[in-house]
Write an enzyme that holds these catalytic residues in place. Structure first.
Site, PDB file in Angstrom:
ATOM      1  N   GLU A 202      26.505  42.055  14.779  1.00  0.00           N
ATOM      2  CA  GLU A 202      25.409  41.832  13.848  1.00  0.00           C
ATOM      3  C   GLU A 202      24.378  40.800  14.302  1.00  0.00           C
ATOM      4  O   GLU A 202      24.103  39.830  13.584  1.00  0.00           O
ATOM      5  CB  GLU A 202      25.966  41.462  12.472  1.00  0.00           C
ATOM      6  CG  GLU A 202      26.737  42.598  11.839  1.00  0.00           C
ATOM      7  CD  GLU A 202      27.313  42.260  10.474  1.00  0.00           C
ATOM      8  OE1 GLU A 202      27.265  41.073  10.087  1.00  0.00           O
ATOM      9  OE2 GLU A 202      27.808  43.172   9.799  1.00  0.00           O
ATOM     10  N   GLU A 305      32.290  48.740   9.858  1.00  0.00           N
ATOM     11  CA  GLU A 305      32.671  47.974   8.671  1.00  0.00           C
ATOM     12  C   GLU A 305      32.177  48.690   7.420  1.00  0.00           C
ATOM     13  O   GLU A 305      31.042  49.167   7.374  1.00  0.00           O
ATOM     14  CB  GLU A 305      32.076  46.559   8.706  1.00  0.00           C
ATOM     15  CG  GLU A 305      32.552  45.709   9.869  1.00  0.00           C
ATOM     16  CD  GLU A 305      31.958  44.307   9.836  1.00  0.00           C
ATOM     17  OE1 GLU A 305      31.483  43.887   8.763  1.00  0.00           O
ATOM     18  OE2 GLU A 305      31.977  43.641  10.873  1.00  0.00           O
TER      19      GLU A 305
END
Length: 403
Positions: A202, A305
């Site tokens: 991320e 995720e």
């Protein structure tokens, strides 16, 4: 762990047909993340942070180790590392029919500067987990979750605050860690177990250009050592900022082999999702499946995720000491994690919601749920969901299909 909604995404893998071994019709990736372990997150294990008062300003692993001092922090972390993930956990996850673990790790498991308070020692526990995975027939994605300087400023990078990954020697240090990871798991003992490396979790949208250059360097470095391992490009925050299509074009232009574009889907961080009708909620999920399926001839996608949460009510989910940022209707957060008082109807809804997401993400190459377990957060706890019956283990047990 992640503070944004990505409702409709393209999670892709550039696939040169003569080199690509991942096929859309082969066995899907079905796994979990071992989060909150080698990188602390206060909301996953709040008991580790409840020893501090707000004036201590302990909000992440960096301040945890700095406040306690190395000796006490090392003691507490070794207790945590040896108990939060155990061989029993891995055996149980394998018994569920899962086939993958995604293991988030911080750079300080491999190296750190003397001025950085982090405790080294997580590396040996990472090796333990990989060996347990091998023993029970699971494959592993090793994901670099925290890089020097922090790649997005959130606590799940190890240090909350300014984004400084792109400054000084931090990018080179990150490449050194990637080289260490690749060399370690290129060893014959691990080569057939660790099948993928996430080179940076991320990264913030503001450093996308630097990340793209870093990714090219990381790819070339890895390929000098291992020609087969999958390399994950995480575009989660780029999609949030509207640059997702640019990431796809970037990867396609490189024509790199065996590169995965990993994106994370969290409906919990959009304030109005929980207020949608159930039909509209499932429409959001099904739109992901449609988008994935519509490009499956040229792209491969992976959801690294996702969870069952539809709100950000969980204690400290948005950081230590922080509460929900949403103006929910009265009572929305009241039973957020009180699963013993959830109604059968709500549990049935969760099973449908889990089923829909699993099916949607398997229009690509698969998924890893966040997280394998938590102390208090029921919507994020895979093991609890299986034990309580709202997470299905087989396709036959799934109760919602978009098609």
């Amino acid at each position: 762990m992640k503070f944004f909604l990505i409702s409709i995404i393209f999670i892709s893998i550039y696939c040169n047909s003569i080199y690509c071994n991942i096929n859309q019709k082969k066995e899907k990736i079905r796994g979990v993340n071992l989060g909150g372990w080698l990188v602390l997150e206060p909301w996953i294990r709040p008991s580790l942070f409840e020893q501090f008062s707000p004036k201590d300003k302990v909000i992440d692993e960096y301040t945890f180790t700095k406040f306690l001092g190395y000796e006490e922090a090392e003691k507490q972390l070794n207790d945590h590392w040896s108990s939060w993930v155990t061989e029993h956990d891995i055996k149980k996850l394998a018994s569920y029919g899962l086939n993958y673990l995604r293991i988030p790790v911080g750079y300080w498991a491999f190296e750190k500067k003397p001025s950085e308070p982090f405790v080294m020692g997580g590396f040996k526990y990472l090796l333990k987990a990989v060996r347990w995975a091998k023993k029970y027939g699971l494959k592993v994605i090793v994901d670099l979750h925290g890089a020097p300087g922090s790649q997005n400023g959130y606590d799940h990078t190890g240090r909350y605050g300014p984004i400084k990954w792109q400054t000084g020697d931090n990018i080179q240090r990150t490449l050194n860690v990637i080289k260490n990871i690749t060399l370690t798991f290129n060893h014959p003992e691990f080569r057939n177990t660790v099948t993928s490396i996430g080179v940076l979790n991320e990264p913030a949208a503001v450093i996308r250009n630097q990340f793209n250059e870093y990714f090219k360097d990381a790819y070339n470095l890895i390929r000098e050592i291992n020609s087969d391992i999958l390399i994950l490009y995480d575009a989660s925050f780029f999609f949030v900022s509207g640059d997702g299509d640019d990431s796809i074009e970037f990867l396609e232009s490189l024509k790199f082999k065996r590169v995965v574009l990993d994106t994370h889907i969290y409906n919990a961080f959009t304030c109005d999702f929980v207020s949608l009708s159930i039909d509209d909620q499932f429409s959001v999920v099904c739109s992901n499946e449609s988008n994935i399926a519509s490009t499956s001839n040229i792209l491969r996608r992976f959801v690294g995720e996702w969870s069952l949460a539809t709100t950000d009510c969980t204690k400290w989910l948005l950081g230590f000491g922080n509460s929900s940022r949403c103006n929910y209707p009265n009572g929305t957060c009241q039973l957020e994690d009180d699963y013993l008082n959830w109604t059968p109807e709500y549990k049935n809804y969760l099973k449908q919601y889990a089923s829909a997401q699993m099916n949607a993400y398997e229009a690509g190459i698969g998924w890893t749920f966040w997280n394998f377990k938590t102390e208090n957060s029921a919507h994020w706890n895979f093991i609890l969901g299986v034990e309580q019956g709202w997470i299905p283990l087989t396709t036959e047990q799934r109760t919602y299909n978009c098609t």
